[in-house]
Scaffold this active site. Structure first.
Site, PDB file in Angstrom:
ATOM      1  N   GLU A 219       0.852  -1.194   0.000  1.00 56.63           N
ATOM      2  CA  GLU A 219       0.000   0.000   0.000  1.00 56.63           C
ATOM      3  C   GLU A 219       0.890   1.246   0.000  1.00 56.63           C
ATOM      4  O   GLU A 219       1.942   1.260   0.670  1.00 56.63           O
ATOM      5  CB  GLU A 219      -0.846  -0.012   1.282  1.00 56.63           C
ATOM      6  CG  GLU A 219      -1.640   1.255   1.553  1.00 56.63           C
ATOM      7  CD  GLU A 219      -2.261   1.268   2.961  1.00 56.63           C
ATOM      8  OE1 GLU A 219      -1.668   0.675   3.892  1.00 56.63           O
ATOM      9  OE2 GLU A 219      -3.338   1.874   3.104  1.00 56.63           O
TER      10      GLU A 219
ATOM     11  N   ASN B  32      -6.901   6.214  -1.864  1.00 54.86           N
ATOM     12  CA  ASN B  32      -5.808   5.287  -1.543  1.00 54.86           C
ATOM     13  C   ASN B  32      -6.022   4.111  -2.493  1.00 54.86           C
ATOM     14  O   ASN B  32      -6.957   3.328  -2.304  1.00 54.86           O
ATOM     15  CB  ASN B  32      -5.923   4.860  -0.068  1.00 54.86           C
ATOM     16  CG  ASN B  32      -4.749   3.998   0.372  1.00 54.86           C
ATOM     17  OD1 ASN B  32      -4.049   3.422  -0.466  1.00 54.86           O
ATOM     18  ND2 ASN B  32      -4.536   3.915   1.668  1.00 54.86           N
TER      19      ASN B  32
ATOM     20  N   GLU C  90      -6.137   8.820   7.530  1.00 53.52           N
ATOM     21  CA  GLU C  90      -6.649   8.378   6.224  1.00 53.52           C
ATOM     22  C   GLU C  90      -8.047   8.920   5.972  1.00 53.52           C
ATOM     23  O   GLU C  90      -8.390   9.209   4.822  1.00 53.52           O
ATOM     24  CB  GLU C  90      -6.647   6.851   6.142  1.00 53.52           C
ATOM     25  CG  GLU C  90      -5.247   6.254   6.124  1.00 53.52           C
ATOM     26  CD  GLU C  90      -5.244   4.808   5.691  1.00 53.52           C
ATOM     27  OE1 GLU C  90      -4.823   3.964   6.502  1.00 53.52           O
ATOM     28  OE2 GLU C  90      -5.669   4.504   4.575  1.00 53.52           O
TER      29      GLU C  90
ATOM     30  N   CYS D  93      -4.981  -2.970   2.930  1.00 51.01           N
ATOM     31  CA  CYS D  93      -4.703  -2.816   4.354  1.00 51.01           C
ATOM     32  C   CYS D  93      -5.880  -3.061   5.289  1.00 51.01           C
ATOM     33  O   CYS D  93      -6.245  -4.190   5.515  1.00 51.01           O
ATOM     34  CB  CYS D  93      -4.092  -1.443   4.612  1.00 51.01           C
ATOM     35  SG  CYS D  93      -3.172  -1.435   6.134  1.00 51.01           S
TER      36      CYS D  93
ATOM     37  N   ASN E  58       0.189  -1.085   5.403  1.00 51.03           N
ATOM     38  CA  ASN E  58       1.110  -0.346   6.277  1.00 51.03           C
ATOM     39  C   ASN E  58       0.473  -0.427   7.653  1.00 51.03           C
ATOM     40  O   ASN E  58      -0.557   0.228   7.874  1.00 51.03           O
ATOM     41  CB  ASN E  58       1.189   1.145   5.899  1.00 51.03           C
ATOM     42  CG  ASN E  58       1.931   1.448   4.631  1.00 51.03           C
ATOM     43  OD1 ASN E  58       2.884   2.209   4.638  1.00 51.03           O
ATOM     44  ND2 ASN E  58       1.506   0.902   3.501  1.00 51.03           N
TER      45      ASN E  58
ATOM     46  N   LYS F 123      -9.378   2.098  -1.904  1.00 49.80           N
ATOM     47  CA  LYS F 123      -9.603   1.607  -0.535  1.00 49.80           C
ATOM     48  C   LYS F 123     -10.938   2.088   0.040  1.00 49.80           C
ATOM     49  O   LYS F 123     -11.243   3.284   0.023  1.00 49.80           O
ATOM     50  CB  LYS F 123      -8.464   2.088   0.364  1.00 49.80           C
ATOM     51  CG  LYS F 123      -8.464   1.504   1.764  1.00 49.80           C
ATOM     52  CD  LYS F 123      -7.192   1.930   2.481  1.00 49.80           C
ATOM     53  CE  LYS F 123      -7.099   1.334   3.869  1.00 49.80           C
ATOM     54  NZ  LYS F 123      -5.812   1.759   4.532  1.00 49.80           N
TER      55      LYS F 123
HETATM   56  N1  ING Z   1      -3.350   0.483   8.695  1.00 53.14           N
HETATM   57  C1  ING Z   1      -3.787  -0.278   9.792  1.00 53.14           C
HETATM   58  C2  ING Z   1      -4.421  -1.619   9.421  1.00 53.14           C
HETATM   59  O1  ING Z   1      -5.624  -1.793   9.337  1.00 53.14           O
HETATM   60  C3  ING Z   1      -4.717  -0.314  11.995  1.00 53.14           C
HETATM   61  C4  ING Z   1      -4.664   0.503  10.711  1.00 53.14           C
HETATM   62  C5  ING Z   1      -3.554  -0.492  12.748  1.00 53.14           C
HETATM   63  C6  ING Z   1      -5.877  -0.896  12.371  1.00 53.14           C
HETATM   64  C7  ING Z   1      -3.604  -1.272  13.917  1.00 53.14           C
HETATM   65  C8  ING Z   1      -5.945  -1.685  13.540  1.00 53.14           C
HETATM   66  C9  ING Z   1      -4.795  -1.873  14.311  1.00 53.14           C
HETATM   67  O2  ING Z   1      -3.622  -2.524   9.261  1.00 53.14           O
HETATM   68  C10 ING Z   1      -3.959   0.845   7.552  1.00 53.14           C
HETATM   69  N2  ING Z   1      -3.212   1.589   6.718  1.00 53.14           N
HETATM   70  O3  ING Z   1      -5.111   0.528   7.279  1.00 53.14           O
END
Ligand code: ING
Length: 315
Positions: free
Chosen positions: A47, A110, A146, A176, A201, A127
């Site tokens: 991503e 995204n 985001e 993601c 990410n 996304k």
């Molecule tokens: N990043 C994370 C993901 O869903 C996140 C956001 C981080 C959600 C940690 C829950 C816990 O992997 C992105 N870019 O969506």
């Protein structure tokens, strides 16, 4: 005759804010070279591969935000990647921030694209599940904006019939946070998808719920493995990972079979190519038995899943 393709996941380590696109593209071409020597037909990149993960910062100046977006794809800066892939006969997926004019408005998504071996963009996904928040929340060690910088994607989850090598297969994409939501996979499962390619990410630390941090790697594989099995599809998950501007992100890039088993997994949090031979027919026995959707699903009973957004508790 089974339809076996060789697939690579090109995990990318930290990209610092000072790194420019040509430097990133050079790192990606290095992995593409490794993919070539491993006989890969298709390579997945993460991503937002072309820059550091910029939603970690609150920026008020839209012009500054827009420096992280691509106005055309391919562009002069990304052309070397497309040229190398075409020359070596490798298809790929690529995640980037897309800035485009649509319906007389400037739109920002995204985005991830599927590019075939001839360098033609044959699939695009924007996304849909945007995690994080839209306003500055200074209490956080880092932001996750985001919801501020991107619109919710408007292309649903399509499945492309694509020719990769001599085989044609059904390929889908997500990005993601989408991987944490079973609906994302099921929409593609209902189109017969055989391989889903997704970049991510994922920070190790999640400010609203630090108690989850110890389980980040486990949750990463849990959601992709269960979905691969429940939708009888291959899932290729590829990380942008490692330390970026003080924020550590998980790695764990992997290639998962329709059996739910991980068949290849990254062991670093840096630039690393993993490879697997994927038989696109491996999911058939599941699609024809335990997950024969047409035979076993009861969508009349599932209406609540579509009609209700948040949980409503009984009296
Ligand atoms: N990043 C994370 C993901 O869903 C996140 C956001 C981080 C959600 C940690 C829950 C816990 O992997 C992105 N870019 O969506």
């Amino acid at each position: 005759m089974s339809r076996v393709i060789t697939v690579g996941a090109a995990q990318i380590g930290g990209i610092q804010r000072s790194e420019n696109r040509p430097q990133v593209i050079a790192r990606m071409i290095e992995l593409l070279k490794q993919a070539r020597s491993n006989g890969c037909d298709l390579v997945a990149f993460p991503e937002l591969t072309l820059t550091t993960f910029f939603p970690r910062w609150y920026m008020e100046d839209q012009a500054e935000v827009d420096t992280f977006f691509e106005r055309e794809m391919p562009s002069n800066e990304t052309a070397p990647l497309f040229n190398a892939a075409r020359e070596w006969g490798i298809g790929f997926t690529l995640g980037f921030a897309e800035l485009t004019e649509e319906g007389g408005k400037t739109r920002r998504f995204n985005t991830q694209i599927l590019v075939d071996k001839s360098g033609k963009i044959i699939g695009k996904y924007r996304k849909i599940h945007l995690p994080g928040h839209a306003e500055h929340e200074p209490w956080r060690a880092f932001q996750h904006l985001e919801k501020r910088y991107f619109e919710v994607g408007n292309l649903s989850w399509g499945v492309n019939r694509a020719r990769v090598d001599l085989q044609s297969g059904l390929f889908g994409q997500m990005i993601c946070n989408d991987r944490r939501w079973p609906e994302s996979y099921r929409v593609m499962g209902l189109q017969g998808v055989e391989m889903i390619l997704l970049g991510y990410n994922t920070p190790v630390h999640n400010p609203p719920a630090p108690e989850h941090d110890r389980l980040g790697d486990f949750h990463n594989h849990l959601v992709m493995q269960s979905a691969a099995y429940q939708n009888a599809t291959w899932v290729v998950g590829v990380a942008k990972c490692g330390m970026e501007e003080g924020c550590e992100m998980i790695g764990g890039s992997c290639i998962i079979a329709p059996t739910g088993e991980i068949v290849a997994q990254a062991v670093t949090r840096g630039d690393e190519l993993i490879v697997a031979r994927c038989d696109l027919d491996l999911g058939q026995s599941y699609k024809n038995s335990v997950f024969n959707f047409a035979r076993h699903r009861e969508p009349e009973q599932y209406r609540m899943i579509v009609e209700r957004k948040g949980a409503v508790l009984p009296e």
